[in-house]
Motif scaffolding. Structure first.
Motif, mmCIF file in Angstrom:
data_model
loop_
_atom_site.group_PDB
_atom_site.id
_atom_site.type_symbol
_atom_site.label_atom_id
_atom_site.label_comp_id
_atom_site.label_asym_id
_atom_site.label_seq_id
_atom_site.Cartn_x
_atom_site.Cartn_y
_atom_site.Cartn_z
ATOM 1 N N ALA A 53 -5.556 52.155 -0.762
ATOM 2 C CA ALA A 53 -6.734 52.964 -1.089
ATOM 3 C C ALA A 53 -7.047 53.943 0.041
ATOM 4 O O ALA A 53 -7.408 55.098 -0.211
ATOM 5 N N PHE A 54 -6.889 53.499 1.294
ATOM 6 C CA PHE A 54 -7.114 54.405 2.422
ATOM 7 C C PHE A 54 -6.090 55.531 2.450
ATOM 8 O O PHE A 54 -6.422 56.668 2.808
ATOM 9 N N PHE A 55 -4.845 55.240 2.071
ATOM 10 C CA PHE A 55 -3.841 56.304 2.014
ATOM 11 C C PHE A 55 -4.216 57.349 0.969
ATOM 12 O O PHE A 55 -4.047 58.543 1.179
ATOM 13 N N LYS A 59 -5.547 61.590 1.391
ATOM 14 C CA LYS A 59 -5.063 62.730 0.621
ATOM 15 C C LYS A 59 -6.168 63.354 -0.217
ATOM 16 O O LYS A 59 -5.887 64.216 -1.053
ATOM 17 N N GLN A 60 -7.418 62.901 -0.025
ATOM 18 C CA GLN A 60 -8.585 63.412 -0.751
ATOM 19 C C GLN A 60 -8.482 63.139 -2.249
ATOM 20 O O GLN A 60 -9.022 63.878 -3.053
ATOM 21 N N LYS A 66 -10.218 55.180 -6.263
ATOM 22 C CA LYS A 66 -10.997 54.325 -7.174
ATOM 23 C C LYS A 66 -10.075 53.427 -7.991
ATOM 24 O O LYS A 66 -10.385 52.249 -8.200
ATOM 25 N N ASN A 67 -8.939 53.959 -8.424
ATOM 26 C CA ASN A 67 -7.984 53.145 -9.187
ATOM 27 C C ASN A 67 -7.486 51.962 -8.366
ATOM 28 O O ASN A 67 -7.363 50.852 -8.873
ATOM 29 N N TRP A 68 -7.166 52.195 -7.087
ATOM 30 C CA TRP A 68 -6.703 51.100 -6.237
ATOM 31 C C TRP A 68 -7.813 50.093 -5.980
ATOM 32 O O TRP A 68 -7.577 48.888 -5.976
ATOM 33 N N LEU A 69 -9.031 50.579 -5.753
ATOM 34 C CA LEU A 69 -10.143 49.665 -5.500
ATOM 35 C C LEU A 69 -10.480 48.836 -6.731
ATOM 36 O O LEU A 69 -10.934 47.695 -6.608
ATOM 37 N N GLN A 84 -14.493 43.512 3.152
ATOM 38 C CA GLN A 84 -15.510 43.746 2.129
ATOM 39 C C GLN A 84 -16.388 44.923 2.532
ATOM 40 O O GLN A 84 -16.806 45.716 1.684
ATOM 41 N N GLY A 85 -16.650 45.050 3.846
ATOM 42 C CA GLY A 85 -17.407 46.198 4.339
ATOM 43 C C GLY A 85 -16.690 47.505 4.039
ATOM 44 O O GLY A 85 -17.302 48.467 3.566
ATOM 45 N N TYR A 86 -15.394 47.545 4.298
ATOM 46 C CA TYR A 86 -14.633 48.760 4.019
ATOM 47 C C TYR A 86 -14.466 49.001 2.521
ATOM 48 O O TYR A 86 -14.425 50.149 2.083
ATOM 49 N N TYR A 87 -14.399 47.945 1.742
ATOM 50 C CA TYR A 87 -14.361 48.067 0.281
ATOM 51 C C TYR A 87 -15.624 48.792 -0.195
ATOM 52 O O TYR A 87 -15.558 49.740 -0.973
ATOM 53 N N ASN A 88 -16.776 48.364 0.298
ATOM 54 C CA ASN A 88 -18.036 48.991 -0.081
ATOM 55 C C ASN A 88 -18.158 50.393 0.510
ATOM 56 O O ASN A 88 -18.728 51.287 -0.115
ATOM 57 N N TYR A 89 -17.627 50.596 1.712
ATOM 58 C CA TYR A 89 -17.641 51.904 2.365
ATOM 59 C C TYR A 89 -16.870 52.929 1.519
ATOM 60 O O TYR A 89 -17.348 54.040 1.278
ATOM 61 N N LEU A 90 -15.686 52.539 1.053
ATOM 62 C CA LEU A 90 -14.887 53.443 0.214
ATOM 63 C C LEU A 90 -15.591 53.715 -1.110
ATOM 64 O O LEU A 90 -15.589 54.854 -1.595
#
Length: 171
Positions: A53-55, A59-60, A66-69, A84-90
């Motif tokens: 998801a970060f990758f 790439k904007q 969203k699909n990966w999350l 979980q923090g980064y999950y919510n951050y994304l």
């Protein structure tokens, strides 16, 4: 995707089998199995879905992110607290384009669960300040903006902070 504790169990079993291989005299197999178990240990601390998801985020590609999350069905079972923090951050970054109330909820939850990097905390607080400013909560926006300014040690968000302070004067 495996449950976070299953990853540790698999790594433990592989390490146990690697020790057995060392005892039997198969040193090469034992070393290979130790390297294989290190992959599962790495994936315990850095979830594979979040990495992908970060990758996509780099790439904007918000839709791809969203699909990966969405592939993470139960974040509490699959992710460590910081993950979980980064999950919510994304999710907050994704929803900041569409629904500010939803984005605010995700950013607050991300800050509550914790983020590793000061830059990410500063970015989340800056986004929350922008949301508070749009909702006409000037005092909260000022507080969050000052906190973001303190956390931005590398001066990467200086321009955005100055721009928000200029906009704050108009309110």
């Amino acid at each position: 995707m495996f449950h976070k504790n299953i990853k540790l169990v698999i790594a433990g079993l592989i390490i146990a089998y690697a020790v057995y291989q060392f005892i039997e005299g198969n040193i090469g197999n034992g070393i290979f199995l130790l390297l294989l178990s290190s992959i599962f240990i790495f994936l315990y601390f850095r979830n594979e879905i979040l990495l992908l998801a970060f990758f996509k985020m780099r790439k904007q590609d918000l839709e791809g992110t969203k699909n990966w999350l969405d592939k993470i069905k139960n974040p509490k079972a699959s992710l460590v607290t910081k993950q979980q923090g980064y999950y919510n951050y994304l999710h907050g970054i994704i929803y900041s384009q569409k629904n500010l109330t939803q984005a605010e909820k995700y950013f607050r939850k991300a800050l509550k669960l914790g983020l590793n990097m000061d830059y990410d905390v500063a970015m989340a607080k800056l986004s929350l300040a922008g949301i508070a400013m749009q909702k006409r909560r000037k005092r909260e926006a000022t507080t969050l903006l000052n906190e973001a300014k303190k956390l931005d040690k590398n001066n990467m968000l200086t321009e955005q902070i100055k721009m928000m302070q200029q906009q704050m004067k108009r309110i």
